[in-house]
Design an enzyme around this catalytic site. Sequence first.
Site, PDB file in Angstrom:
ATOM      1  N   GLU A  51       0.795  -1.182  -0.157  1.00  0.00           N
ATOM      2  CA  GLU A  51       0.026  -0.142  -0.198  1.00  0.00           C
ATOM      3  C   GLU A  51       0.801   1.240  -0.034  1.00  0.00           C
ATOM      4  O   GLU A  51       0.813   2.089   0.848  1.00  0.00           O
ATOM      5  CB  GLU A  51      -0.921  -0.126   1.049  1.00  0.00           C
ATOM      6  CG  GLU A  51      -2.182  -0.995   0.894  1.00  0.00           C
ATOM      7  CD  GLU A  51      -3.123  -0.952   2.151  1.00  0.00           C
ATOM      8  OE1 GLU A  51      -2.858  -0.220   2.907  1.00  0.00           O
ATOM      9  OE2 GLU A  51      -4.208  -1.855   1.758  1.00  0.00           O
TER      10      GLU A  51
ATOM     11  N   GLU B 127      -5.635  -7.651  -1.198  1.00  0.00           N
ATOM     12  CA  GLU B 127      -6.369  -7.498   0.405  1.00  0.00           C
ATOM     13  C   GLU B 127      -7.868  -7.397  -0.123  1.00  0.00           C
ATOM     14  O   GLU B 127      -8.154  -6.156  -0.916  1.00  0.00           O
ATOM     15  CB  GLU B 127      -5.899  -6.289   1.316  1.00  0.00           C
ATOM     16  CG  GLU B 127      -4.698  -6.874   1.884  1.00  0.00           C
ATOM     17  CD  GLU B 127      -4.031  -5.757   2.723  1.00  0.00           C
ATOM     18  OE1 GLU B 127      -4.962  -4.976   3.285  1.00  0.00           O
ATOM     19  OE2 GLU B 127      -3.062  -5.780   2.811  1.00  0.00           O
TER      20      GLU B 127
END
Length: 491
Positions: free
Chosen positions: A214, A314
């Site tokens: 991320e 995710e």
Amino acid sequence: MSRQAPRECLKVSSTDIVDADGKRVILKGCATGGHTKMENFITGYPGYEHEMRAAMLKALGREKYDFFFDKFLEYFFTPDDAKFLASLGFNCVRIPVNYRHFIDGRDPSVIKPEGFRLVDRIVDACAAEGIYTIIDMHTFPGGQNHGWHSDSGINKPLFWEFKDLQDRMVNLWIEIAKHYKGNTWVNIPNPTHLHIQVELTFWDKVAGYNPMNEPADPEQVQLQAFYSRIEKAIRQVDPDHILFFDGNTYAMDFSAFKEALPNCVYSIHDYATMGFPAGEPYVGSPEQNEALQKQYERKASFMKTQKVPIWNGEFGPVYANESDEGYQKINDQRYRLLGQQLSIYQKDQVSWSIWLYKDIGFQGMVYANPNSAYMKLLKPWLEKKKRLGLDRWGRDDKHVKHIYAPVIDHFRAEIDESIVKQLYPPHWGLENHVHTQLRDILLSNILTHEYASYFKDKSLEELDELAASFKLENCVKREGLNEILRADAGL
């Protein structure tokens, strides 16, 4: 014994991940988040991992601190956990890692061997069950994003401003690639008849590397340069393993990406707000399903244009617990939401890794039993933490909204809206920036010491029992979730 067969290594072929025979492999699994990278909502502490560990060291002293965390790391993921994941049909596990297991900030030139021993245990346990692993670097010095999960302790991703921090992580990835290059397990046909000639097939234990979780690069250009640099560095020592690259702005934005690098898979994170307390309930309406599809298509457009594989690294709702009013109805809605998302991924033959395997009851496929030593000890603290809304993940503000609303209104009254729109990341808005500073950082950091105080004066036997609360045998399986995942695997 006959000649050994070539080692099987996954690779990218156009839009597919394939094995050595060119057969498509769709990776399906979960992340061991909360283990080699601890997170506040997963195990119940407030704030950032390194701050929690510092408070725990102060409360316990060095001997008990080392004992507790060694036992926690031992119990959280064992061969039994790998066996359970294999029983669901999973063929891949993502291993989020805190860089601090490998690098000490006081001597960053030294790579600690303890980090490899820790990750090797997970890799080997999964390999014994025929499960690939993906090594995910979840934190970076200075923070690659603004979130608690980067373990920076600040709200600004300083990693992008300092080349020496970037150099440290490139050097670390070179060492990781050296360590896992050619890391294999052996598949032996007819293993009970070893007195006859058999053909050995050597399989890669590791499917590949996820170099950065991320990222949040405000300039939208530094990330591309870093990916190009780290791809070259890794390839010099390990030319074979796939690299899994997250999109910018928390793996949601590929708009500034120009081209795909060779033998690389690109990763989205595809959380749906309807799976969280602040989102609207999922009822399966055509409008909601269309929104889910559009959200996915926007994130996946780069991969489809470049004709490369997609990995959803995710996703997944959070779940209500039995103390929440209407919890069963809430969870049934979120199971249906998850099923709808899986149907989208199935249509495109997308590889995925659900977040999350194990926790204290928010998202986990299994979670610590409410009657375990850990959960009973921390019950008053966890109730307070929930009331204060300290966890951004699954936060419910009903008890404190009246406190923060005037603060938000004050900021809005004093700050021009055009300035707010310039803040990065743009999807946060003013409210999230304020909550990050006041709750995720300031209040959580102070209360970290209250969390640690619950462990003070515990004996080694008591600390062992607390850590053992995370053994699979002491956890509760979330069957509603696991049945959906098992069905998607065709079992």
